[in-house]
Scaffold this motif. Structure first.
Motif, short mmCIF file in Angstrom:
data_model
loop_
_atom_site.label_atom_id
_atom_site.label_comp_id
_atom_site.label_asym_id
_atom_site.label_seq_id
_atom_site.Cartn_x
_atom_site.Cartn_y
_atom_site.Cartn_z
N PHE A 1 47.73 40.34 45.60
CA PHE A 1 46.72 40.27 46.65
C PHE A 1 46.99 41.32 47.71
N PHE A 2 45.96 42.09 48.05
CA PHE A 2 46.01 43.02 49.17
C PHE A 2 44.74 42.83 49.97
N LYS B 1 34.74 39.96 38.92
CA LYS B 1 34.35 41.10 39.76
C LYS B 1 34.60 40.80 41.24
N LEU B 2 34.15 39.63 41.70
CA LEU B 2 34.29 39.28 43.11
C LEU B 2 35.76 39.17 43.51
N LEU B 3 36.57 38.61 42.63
CA LEU B 3 38.00 38.51 42.91
C LEU B 3 38.65 39.89 42.94
N ASN B 4 38.24 40.74 42.00
CA ASN B 4 38.77 42.11 41.99
C ASN B 4 38.39 42.87 43.26
N ASP B 5 37.15 42.63 43.72
CA ASP B 5 36.71 43.27 44.96
C ASP B 5 37.60 42.89 46.14
N LYS B 6 38.17 41.68 46.06
CA LYS B 6 39.05 41.20 47.14
C LYS B 6 40.52 41.44 46.81
N GLN B 7 40.77 42.21 45.75
CA GLN B 7 42.13 42.54 45.34
C GLN B 7 42.93 41.30 44.95
N ILE B 8 42.24 40.32 44.35
CA ILE B 8 42.91 39.14 43.83
C ILE B 8 42.79 39.17 42.31
#
Length: 209
Positions: free
Chosen positions: A5-6, A153-160
């Motif tokens: 997570f970032f 996709k949404l999780l990747n957008d949030k760096q999760i």
């Protein structure tokens, strides 16, 4: 399971490669990416269903201008037009003139909306009649395949990054089948990951659904 997570803000990328196609949006996608489709299009879909994303793909493919407090500029240019989210701050007279402008100059026009035309009573009858001759494209409620990819996709957008796929299957069996609910769930997962500062597990997510 491994989660990284970032936290930092990322701009949404409205491009073709970033748009996931499934049975829920295939028909709309097929129409909007067809550069030879010359009719005006009214794209309906629920909130958060990807209408704006698909609209910007169309805009790029058709060298169109976005209607955004630039009514005069649009009328001074002979370029295709995208009107995103029709009913947000709707100005019926301006929309009416934009439709006429596009018709008179043989331009293409795409309008997106989270409301169906039949569910809204326009004050200008001429505007209503012009909109009714648009070709209608619709995005349906998401299927499991689209929901899965939307969450990733949404999780990747949030760096999760969640590598335990059991979490996704757990969510799919329980989440409300709407784009908006999925977006809200991912926002809550993001907050939870910041608060707990540890790996996401099914017990942790259970209370969010």
């Amino acid at each position: 399971m491994k989660q990284t997570f970032f936290k930092y803000d990322l701009k949404t990328q409205f491009n073709n490669d970033n748009f996931f196609v499934s049975s829920s949006n295939f028909n709309a996608y097929k129409i909007l990416i067809d550069k030879n489709f010359s009719k005006n299009i009214f794209l309906y879909g629920p909130d958060k269903s990807g209408k704006t994303h698909l609209g910007f793909i169309w805009k790029e493919n058709n060298s169109a201008l976005l209607y955004n407090n630039n009514f005069t500029d649009l009328l001074n240019n002979k370029k295709n037009v995208l009107i995103d989210n029709l009913f947000d701050n709707l100005n019926e007279e301006e929309i009416f003139h934009i439709i006429n402008h596009c018709k008179n100059n043989n331009l293409k026009l795409l309008i997106t909306s989270n409301k169906k035309l039949n569910n809204y009573k326009f004050l200008l009858k001429d505007l209503s009649s012009r909109l009714k001759i648009f070709d209608i494209a619709s995005i349906d409620l998401p299927d499991d395949k689209l929901l899965m990819n939307l969450m990733i996709k949404l999780l990747n957008d949030k760096q999760i990054i969640i590598k335990n796929t059991d979490i996704f299957h757990y969510i799919l069996k329980r989440v409300n089948r709407s784009y908006e609910k999925v977006f809200l769930l991912i926002e809550n997962i993001d907050k939870l990951s910041m608060e707990k500062k540890r790996q996401l597990t099914i017990p942790l997510i259970k209370d969010l659904i």
